[in-house]
Scaffold this motif. Sequence first.
Motif, PDB file in Angstrom:
ATOM      1  N   PRO A  68       0.875  -1.196  -0.003  1.00  0.00           N
ATOM      2  CA  PRO A  68       0.228   0.081   0.017  1.00  0.00           C
ATOM      3  C   PRO A  68       0.795   1.275   0.001  1.00  0.00           C
ATOM      4  CG  PRO A  68      -0.082  -0.967   2.189  1.00  0.00           C
ATOM      5  CD  PRO A  68       0.837  -1.925   1.310  1.00  0.00           C
ATOM      6  N   ALA A  69       0.241   2.289  -0.742  1.00  0.00           N
ATOM      7  CA  ALA A  69       1.182   3.486  -0.804  1.00  0.00           C
ATOM      8  C   ALA A  69       1.101   4.318   0.776  1.00  0.00           C
ATOM      9  CB  ALA A  69       0.492   4.320  -1.765  1.00  0.00           C
ATOM     10  N   PRO A  70       2.299   4.890   0.850  1.00  0.00           N
ATOM     11  CA  PRO A  70       2.101   5.702   2.350  1.00  0.00           C
ATOM     12  C   PRO A  70       0.998   6.829   2.017  1.00  0.00           C
ATOM     13  CG  PRO A  70       4.407   5.687   1.404  1.00  0.00           C
ATOM     14  CD  PRO A  70       3.447   4.915   0.245  1.00  0.00           C
ATOM     15  N   VAL A  71       0.843   7.195   1.202  1.00  0.00           N
ATOM     16  CA  VAL A  71      -0.150   8.308   0.862  1.00  0.00           C
ATOM     17  C   VAL A  71      -1.202   8.027   0.074  1.00  0.00           C
ATOM     18  CG1 VAL A  71      -0.670  10.666   0.240  1.00  0.00           C
ATOM     19  CG2 VAL A  71       1.371  10.152   1.363  1.00  0.00           C
ATOM     20  N   GLY A  72      -2.326   7.720   0.556  1.00  0.00           N
ATOM     21  CA  GLY A  72      -3.455   7.145  -0.397  1.00  0.00           C
ATOM     22  C   GLY A  72      -3.740   5.542  -0.338  1.00  0.00           C
ATOM     23  N   GLY A  73      -2.847   4.980   0.494  1.00  0.00           N
ATOM     24  CA  GLY A  73      -3.053   3.537   0.867  1.00  0.00           C
ATOM     25  C   GLY A  73      -3.410   2.754  -0.425  1.00  0.00           C
ATOM     26  N   PHE A  74      -4.418   1.666   0.088  1.00  0.00           N
ATOM     27  CA  PHE A  74      -4.544   0.723  -1.131  1.00  0.00           C
ATOM     28  C   PHE A  74      -4.917   1.347  -2.524  1.00  0.00           C
ATOM     29  CE2 PHE A  74      -8.018  -1.660  -3.052  1.00  0.00           C
ATOM     30  CZ  PHE A  74      -7.336  -2.653  -3.397  1.00  0.00           C
ATOM     31  N   VAL A  75      -5.906   2.561  -2.357  1.00  0.00           N
ATOM     32  CA  VAL A  75      -6.314   2.990  -3.650  1.00  0.00           C
ATOM     33  C   VAL A  75      -5.494   3.550  -4.448  1.00  0.00           C
ATOM     34  CG1 VAL A  75      -8.199   4.451  -4.729  1.00  0.00           C
ATOM     35  CG2 VAL A  75      -8.677   3.465  -2.414  1.00  0.00           C
ATOM     36  N   ALA A  76      -4.525   4.498  -3.935  1.00  0.00           N
ATOM     37  CA  ALA A  76      -3.399   5.000  -4.700  1.00  0.00           C
ATOM     38  C   ALA A  76      -2.516   4.009  -5.186  1.00  0.00           C
ATOM     39  CB  ALA A  76      -2.745   5.772  -3.846  1.00  0.00           C
ATOM     40  N   SER A  77      -2.313   2.792  -4.498  1.00  0.00           N
ATOM     41  CA  SER A  77      -1.450   1.903  -5.014  1.00  0.00           C
ATOM     42  C   SER A  77      -2.087   1.014  -5.996  1.00  0.00           C
ATOM     43  CB  SER A  77      -0.883   0.894  -3.614  1.00  0.00           C
ATOM     44  OG  SER A  77      -0.125  -0.123  -3.931  1.00  0.00           O
ATOM     45  N   PHE A  78      -3.325   0.583  -5.834  1.00  0.00           N
ATOM     46  CA  PHE A  78      -3.991   0.089  -6.809  1.00  0.00           C
ATOM     47  C   PHE A  78      -4.169   0.838  -8.248  1.00  0.00           C
ATOM     48  CE2 PHE A  78      -7.927  -0.722  -9.420  1.00  0.00           C
ATOM     49  CZ  PHE A  78      -7.782  -1.929  -9.445  1.00  0.00           C
TER      50      PHE A  78
END
Length: 86
Positions: A68-78
Amino acid sequence: MLLAHGGLTTLGANAFSMAIAGPFVAYWIYSLTIKLGGKQKIAIFLAAAIADLLTYIITSIQLALTFPAPVGGFVASFIKFAGILL
């Protein structure tokens, strides 16, 4: 053999996305298209195209859950992984 995209450590994730989800969706799309009166060539194209896209979407979900992205979490990483793979 132990790391990266094709190593033993990713065997379960790869098996799920490429050997379970993709083929089952391809079969379902093919059967549905034929039942609705579509031609075989169209059914094969739709089944292959949608199953291929689904495989990449599932892989993106798996990668987003793992990293998961540090900023944005799962959604940003997806979004990042889906953009790269698609």
